[in-house]
Design a protein around this motif. Structure first.
Motif, mmCIF file in Angstrom:
data_model
loop_
_atom_site.group_PDB
_atom_site.id
_atom_site.type_symbol
_atom_site.label_atom_id
_atom_site.label_comp_id
_atom_site.label_asym_id
_atom_site.label_seq_id
_atom_site.Cartn_x
_atom_site.Cartn_y
_atom_site.Cartn_z
ATOM 1 N N ASN A 162 0.848 -1.191 0.000
ATOM 2 C CA ASN A 162 0.000 0.000 0.000
ATOM 3 C C ASN A 162 0.886 1.245 0.000
ATOM 4 O O ASN A 162 1.856 1.315 0.748
ATOM 5 C CB ASN A 162 -0.877 0.029 1.255
ATOM 6 C CG ASN A 162 -2.183 -0.706 1.056
ATOM 7 O OD1 ASN A 162 -2.500 -1.129 -0.051
ATOM 8 N ND2 ASN A 162 -2.940 -0.857 2.124
ATOM 9 N N VAL A 163 0.524 2.228 -0.829
ATOM 10 C CA VAL A 163 1.268 3.485 -0.860
ATOM 11 C C VAL A 163 0.640 4.425 0.153
ATOM 12 O O VAL A 163 -0.566 4.664 0.132
ATOM 13 C CB VAL A 163 1.231 4.109 -2.270
ATOM 14 C CG1 VAL A 163 1.984 5.423 -2.283
ATOM 15 C CG2 VAL A 163 1.809 3.161 -3.288
ATOM 16 N N ARG A 164 1.467 4.967 1.063
ATOM 17 C CA ARG A 164 0.946 5.847 2.101
ATOM 18 C C ARG A 164 1.481 7.269 1.930
ATOM 19 O O ARG A 164 2.599 7.469 1.480
ATOM 20 C CB ARG A 164 1.359 5.322 3.477
ATOM 21 C CG ARG A 164 0.710 3.993 3.803
ATOM 22 C CD ARG A 164 0.880 3.660 5.268
ATOM 23 N NE ARG A 164 0.075 2.497 5.609
ATOM 24 C CZ ARG A 164 0.514 1.245 5.523
ATOM 25 N NH1 ARG A 164 1.737 0.995 5.086
ATOM 26 N NH2 ARG A 164 -0.272 0.244 5.859
ATOM 27 N N LYS A 165 0.646 8.233 2.276
ATOM 28 C CA LYS A 165 1.012 9.650 2.289
ATOM 29 C C LYS A 165 1.460 10.179 0.926
ATOM 30 O O LYS A 165 2.330 11.040 0.834
ATOM 31 C CB LYS A 165 2.112 9.912 3.332
ATOM 32 C CG LYS A 165 1.645 9.618 4.740
ATOM 33 C CD LYS A 165 2.721 9.919 5.752
ATOM 34 C CE LYS A 165 2.219 9.588 7.141
ATOM 35 N NZ LYS A 165 3.266 9.658 8.133
ATOM 36 N N LYS A 166 0.903 9.606 -0.139
ATOM 37 C CA LYS A 166 1.176 10.115 -1.479
ATOM 38 C C LYS A 166 -0.138 10.096 -2.267
ATOM 39 O O LYS A 166 -1.102 9.441 -1.870
ATOM 40 C CB LYS A 166 2.232 9.257 -2.177
ATOM 41 C CG LYS A 166 3.605 9.387 -1.557
ATOM 42 C CD LYS A 166 4.667 8.756 -2.425
ATOM 43 C CE LYS A 166 6.051 9.067 -1.923
ATOM 44 N NZ LYS A 166 6.323 8.619 -0.557
ATOM 45 N N LEU A 168 -2.601 8.799 -4.564
ATOM 46 C CA LEU A 168 -2.813 7.451 -5.101
ATOM 47 C C LEU A 168 -3.150 7.455 -6.589
ATOM 48 O O LEU A 168 -3.035 6.427 -7.249
ATOM 49 C CB LEU A 168 -3.940 6.753 -4.317
ATOM 50 C CG LEU A 168 -3.678 6.544 -2.826
ATOM 51 C CD1 LEU A 168 -4.852 5.856 -2.175
ATOM 52 C CD2 LEU A 168 -2.418 5.722 -2.610
ATOM 53 N N ARG A 169 -3.571 8.615 -7.123
ATOM 54 C CA ARG A 169 -3.833 8.674 -8.566
ATOM 55 C C ARG A 169 -2.538 8.661 -9.356
ATOM 56 O O ARG A 169 -2.499 8.225 -10.504
ATOM 57 C CB ARG A 169 -4.620 9.949 -8.891
ATOM 58 C CG ARG A 169 -5.998 9.965 -8.249
ATOM 59 C CD ARG A 169 -6.631 11.324 -8.351
ATOM 60 N NE ARG A 169 -5.868 12.330 -7.601
ATOM 61 C CZ ARG A 169 -6.210 13.591 -7.483
ATOM 62 N NH1 ARG A 169 -7.321 14.033 -8.051
ATOM 63 N NH2 ARG A 169 -5.470 14.435 -6.789
ATOM 64 N N LYS A 170 -1.466 9.123 -8.726
ATOM 65 C CA LYS A 170 -0.166 9.195 -9.394
ATOM 66 C C LYS A 170 0.702 7.982 -9.051
ATOM 67 O O LYS A 170 1.339 7.399 -9.931
ATOM 68 C CB LYS A 170 0.534 10.495 -8.947
ATOM 69 C CG LYS A 170 1.882 10.727 -9.575
ATOM 70 C CD LYS A 170 1.748 11.102 -11.036
ATOM 71 C CE LYS A 170 3.107 11.418 -11.631
ATOM 72 N NZ LYS A 170 3.054 11.395 -13.099
ATOM 73 N N PHE A 171 0.731 7.595 -7.793
ATOM 74 C CA PHE A 171 1.582 6.491 -7.348
ATOM 75 C C PHE A 171 0.776 5.190 -7.377
ATOM 76 O O PHE A 171 0.151 4.805 -6.390
ATOM 77 C CB PHE A 171 2.125 6.767 -5.944
ATOM 78 C CG PHE A 171 3.113 7.886 -5.906
ATOM 79 C CD1 PHE A 171 4.477 7.627 -6.008
ATOM 80 C CD2 PHE A 171 2.689 9.203 -5.792
ATOM 81 C CE1 PHE A 171 5.407 8.653 -5.978
ATOM 82 C CE2 PHE A 171 3.608 10.237 -5.768
ATOM 83 C CZ PHE A 171 4.963 9.967 -5.867
ATOM 84 N N LEU A 172 0.800 4.531 -8.518
ATOM 85 C CA LEU A 172 0.016 3.306 -8.711
ATOM 86 C C LEU A 172 0.861 2.050 -8.497
ATOM 87 O O LEU A 172 0.437 0.960 -8.845
ATOM 88 C CB LEU A 172 -0.578 3.290 -10.122
ATOM 89 C CG LEU A 172 -1.512 4.458 -10.435
ATOM 90 C CD1 LEU A 172 -1.855 4.472 -11.917
ATOM 91 C CD2 LEU A 172 -2.767 4.376 -9.600
ATOM 92 N N ASP A 173 2.066 2.221 -7.926
ATOM 93 C CA ASP A 173 2.951 1.071 -7.730
ATOM 94 C C ASP A 173 2.326 0.072 -6.759
ATOM 95 O O ASP A 173 1.594 0.433 -5.856
ATOM 96 C CB ASP A 173 4.306 1.527 -7.163
ATOM 97 C CG ASP A 173 5.060 2.416 -8.134
ATOM 98 O OD1 ASP A 173 4.402 3.091 -8.934
ATOM 99 O OD2 ASP A 173 6.297 2.422 -8.088
ATOM 100 N N GLY A 174 2.673 -1.197 -6.964
ATOM 101 C CA GLY A 174 2.194 -2.231 -6.060
ATOM 102 C C GLY A 174 2.197 -3.595 -6.728
ATOM 103 O O GLY A 174 2.628 -3.750 -7.867
ATOM 104 N N ILE A 175 1.712 -4.578 -6.000
ATOM 105 C CA ILE A 175 1.551 -5.930 -6.524
ATOM 106 C C ILE A 175 0.064 -6.230 -6.466
ATOM 107 O O ILE A 175 -0.537 -6.225 -5.387
ATOM 108 C CB ILE A 175 2.356 -6.956 -5.698
ATOM 109 C CG1 ILE A 175 3.833 -6.561 -5.703
ATOM 110 C CG2 ILE A 175 2.178 -8.353 -6.240
ATOM 111 C CD1 ILE A 175 4.701 -7.449 -4.839
#
Length: 186
Positions: A162-166, A168-175
């Motif tokens: 999960n991406v925190r404090k960024k 989420l529309r831009k930081f789509l990184d993950g598995i």
């Protein structure tokens, strides 16, 4: 309003044996054995003529009626699990820092997520197998008989990234889970 009798039944497939004792269901098939306990639900579970599993619920309200179909679905998933098994495919999504995933000591280790130094470790649940896809880049497969354990392991891996404090529309990184379901029949 209470319904007098709600009843559903499911056919036991060929090559599968099913035992019901005190709402504890044990299913054995070619891939192994699965056991599930339904003691938290008040209902009658019985095998009818060695061909069907029947679930009866007497004098139930609306919320209790929903449990009948739920139990039948759980037993059906057990039948599929011991005959075919389940596979969840997960893809790595990243824009800059490549996610590094490895398997060691019964744990999935995620490194370099968003360039962080922290190593995320997720233990595999019982009966779940980790496979790194050879033909597809940045993909892992989780294979097992118990759909609850396979899907829960996939969810824990996804939630670890999960991406925190960024934004989420831009930081789509993950598995993320890209494909899921029962294995094709041999």
């Amino acid at each position: 309003m209470k319904t007098v009798l709600a009843s559903r039944q499911i056919e036991i497939p060929e090559g599968v044996t099913c035992e019901v004792k005190a709402r504890k269901v044990t299913v054995t098939g070619p891939r192994g054995s699965l056991t599930r306990d339904f003691k938290h639900m008040d209902m009658d579970l019985k095998i009818v003529g060695k061909k069907y599993v029947r679930v009866d619920l007497w004098f139930a309200n609306r919320k209790q009626l929903a449990c009948v179909r739920t139990v039948i679905s759980h037993i059906d998933n057990m039948f599929v699990g011991v005959t075919r098994g389940f596979t969840y495919k997960m893809r790595f999504v990243y824009s800059h820092f490549p996610i590094n995933v490895s398997f060691s000591g019964g744990k999935v280790e995620i490194r370099n997520f968003l360039g962080e130094k922290r190593v995320r470790k997720i233990p595999l649940l019982e009966g779940v197998e980790y496979v790194r896809s050879a033909d597809v880049k940045d993909q892992i497969e989780l294979v097992g008989n118990d759909i609850a354990n396979v899907s829960l392991t996939a969810a824990k891996i996804q939630q670890a990234t999960n991406v925190r404090k960024k934004d989420l529309r831009k930081f789509l990184d993950g598995i993320y889970v890209s494909e899921k379901g029962a294995n094709p029949e041999e």
